[in-house]
Scaffold this active site. Structure first.
Site, PDB file in Angstrom:
ATOM      1  N   LYS A 110       4.230 -12.738  15.398  1.00 37.92           N
ATOM      2  CA  LYS A 110       3.475 -13.027  16.588  1.00 37.92           C
ATOM      3  C   LYS A 110       2.175 -13.726  16.023  1.00 37.92           C
ATOM      4  CE  LYS A 110       5.770  -9.638  19.555  1.00 37.92           C
ATOM      5  NZ  LYS A 110       6.831  -9.412  18.563  1.00 37.92           N
TER       6      LYS A 110
HETATM    7  C1  LIG Z   1       8.377  -9.417  18.776  1.00 38.46           C
HETATM    8  C2  LIG Z   1       9.114  -9.204  17.855  1.00 38.46           C
HETATM    9  C3  LIG Z   1      10.596  -9.648  18.023  1.00 38.46           C
HETATM   10  C4  LIG Z   1      11.094 -10.278  19.206  1.00 38.46           C
HETATM   11  O1  LIG Z   1      10.742 -11.555  19.382  1.00 38.46           O
HETATM   12  P1  LIG Z   1      10.971 -12.049  20.979  1.00 38.46           P
HETATM   13  O2  LIG Z   1      10.171 -13.290  21.132  1.00 38.46           O
HETATM   14  O3  LIG Z   1      10.370 -11.020  21.820  1.00 38.46           O
HETATM   15  O4  LIG Z   1      12.454 -12.274  21.056  1.00 38.46           O
HETATM   16  C5  LIG Z   1      11.302  -9.523  16.821  1.00 38.46           C
HETATM   17  N1  LIG Z   1      10.725  -9.048  15.442  1.00 38.46           N
HETATM   18  C6  LIG Z   1       9.495  -8.702  15.359  1.00 38.46           C
HETATM   19  C7  LIG Z   1       9.017  -8.231  14.336  1.00 38.46           C
HETATM   20  C8  LIG Z   1       8.691  -8.732  16.705  1.00 38.46           C
HETATM   21  O5  LIG Z   1       7.257  -8.434  16.266  1.00 38.46           O
END
Ligand SMILES: *Cc1c(COP(=O)(O)O)cnc(C)c1O
Length: 466
Positions: A110
């Site tokens: 993120k």
């Molecule tokens: C947020 C997240 C996901 C999922 O991603 P999306 O964009 O919500 O599909 C997968 N793995 C981790 C570690 C995350 O923080």
């Protein structure tokens, strides 16, 4: 490039207006008016660009209201805090390539988007001579990445609610040890759903929202999707240099944000460059049921070892639906109304088309831990539980001339408990989190009640119309 809403209810807006709007004012999600194309000549020109330069080029296709020089500065600043010179490096393990997206300040993917979003907010608020109070709820990863994205910035205060005692200790420390004066951590007594309900309630109070210039950082912001498109293109170009002209991507999926970025990259690149997007879910399998049966219906959320994917309603799904419905907003509105009324919508008529873009698999808890163990013993590589789900879902799908790139969405040390269950010991902590224990921290404990939270926000908000 201008942006429209999936629900067709707004006049087209510029990129920066789309970023500041977040959710479209008609309740839909923002998308570019047309998806641009990267042709073979551009592929050849961009093939060897470092990550930051490539990001500038890709962003340039979607952004025409920021000067090249300013955009360069924003990109530079956004990736300066990544600890790897390639930003999202790729390593081959076993049959797959693993793209590590966790070299940012909070060790989860993120950061790639939220570092950029924080800088965009600061930039545009400066131009508008305005300010923003960000309010959000987190179960762990998003909150710390959002805080890292805006800490110390002028014109922005951030209030992040997390369920007291229900995030991992490391996740809590990653948030509460940030002592910048614009950061406000609130631990609420209750669950993540309680925290999220309070945030929803606060945003529904329009006069409060306007008075305090509330902003959100959730995964529906177009800038987050756009930032994620870059690493798909980057990975493709790197493998092109190694002689491959078609690749698959495996994506651990929750809110459909990351994999939708892959879908955008697939449309951008020459036909066939991205063959299949592998949509990997844990036992919360609404999206796997959609891909495999055309059944998009809500289930009960169960907790798993991959908490960032414990989601049953994927907030970015509507963007893909818009393309499935051939960009007909009125049909999207109908589908979304049906879904919110009955918790389900039948999309089985599109199965063949969906199968052209995606394959999907739901991975059990046992398979997740087994995969962590297998990669550790056979390939000396530690996967976090989210990444392990993507790796497992990709099993058997790679071909000799078409590699699969698995997105590694979190550093294994962030999910030490799950790793311990798989291999018997916790992974070593990287320095950025090893130092957190014992550091000074700041956090306000409040009831999960809108009034209490509103009072706290109003006391600590940055005031915009002085
Ligand atoms: C947020 C997240 C996901 C999922 O991603 P999306 O964009 O919500 O599909 C997968 N793995 C981790 C570690 C995350 O923080």
């Amino acid at each position: 490039m201008r942006y429209i809403s999936t629900r067709g209810g707004i006049e087209p807006v510029s990129f920066l207006d789309a970023v500041m709007m977040g959710l479209a004012t008609d309740g839909g999600l923002l998308l570019p008016e047309q998806l641009p194309k990267i042709d073979e000549a551009m592929v050849n020109k961009w093939k060897s660009l470092p990550y930051q330069y490539l990001a500038g080029e890709v962003f340039g296709l979607f952004i025409d209201d920021i000067s090249d020089l300013d955009l360069e500065g924003l990109v530079e600043k956004s990736y300066a805090r990544f600890s790897h010179p390639q930003v999202t490096p790729i390593t081959k393990r076993g049959d797959v390539y693993i793209m590590e997206l966790f070299h940012g300040p909070t060790l989860a993917f993120k950061d790639v988007a939220l570092q950029f979003l924080g800088n965009l907010f600061e930039y545009e608020l400066g131009r508008r001579d305005s300010c923003m109070n960000i309010v959000g709820a987190t179960s762990g990863d998003t909150g710390s990445a959002a805080i890292a994205g805006v800490r110390g910035k002028e014109r922005i205060n951030i209030f992040i609610l997390h369920p007291d005692g229900r995030t991992s200790p490391i996740q809590a420390l990653q948030m509460t040890t940030v002592l910048d004066p614009n950061v406000f951590n609130i631990a609420v007594s209750g669950t993540f759903d309680d925290a999220q309900a309070v945030v929803k309630d606060i945003f529904n109070d329009i006069s409060f929202k306007e008075k305090y210039h509330l902003g959100a950082v959730n995964s529906i912001n177009w800038a987050r999707v756009l930032a994620q498109v870059v690493y798909y293109v980057y990975a493709y170009l790197r493998l092109r240099r190694q002689g491959f002209d078609s690749v698959n991507f495996s994506v651990p999926t929750g809110n459909f944000g990351d994999i939708f970025a892959g879908y955008v990259a697939k449309s951008l690149l020459p036909d066939g460059a991205i063959n299949k997007l592998i949509l990997a879910t844990n036992t919360n399998d609404i999206l796997a049921r959609f891909v495999n049966k055309g059944d998009y219906s809500r289930g009960e959320v169960v907790s798993t070892a991959s908490p960032s994917m414990d989601i049953q309603v994927a907030s970015n799904f509507e963007r893909y639906l818009y393309y499935l419905r051939d960009e007909d907003s009125s049909l999207v509105v109908k589908d979304m109304e049906a879904f919110s009324a009955s918790g389900s919508v039948d999309l089985s008529a599109f199965q063949e088309r969906v199968a052209g873009d995606f394959v999907s698999r739901s991975v059990s808890e046992e398979e997740t831990l087994d995969t962590i163990k297998e990669y550790y013993t056979e390939h000396s590589y530690l996967l976090d539980p989210h990444t392990a789900i993507g790796v497992k879902a990709a099993e058997g799908l790679g071909e000799r001339d078409r590699p699969t790139v698995c997105l590694a969405t979190a550093h294994p040390a962030k999910f030490g408990q799950a790793v311990k269950s798989a291999i018997g010991s916790e992974p070593p902590l990287p320095p950025v989190i090893a130092g957190l224990e014992g550091k000074e921290s700041r956090c306000q404990l409040l009831a999960a009640k809108s009034d209490a939270i509103k009072e706290y926000v109003s006391k600590n908000a940055i005031l915009c119309d002085a």
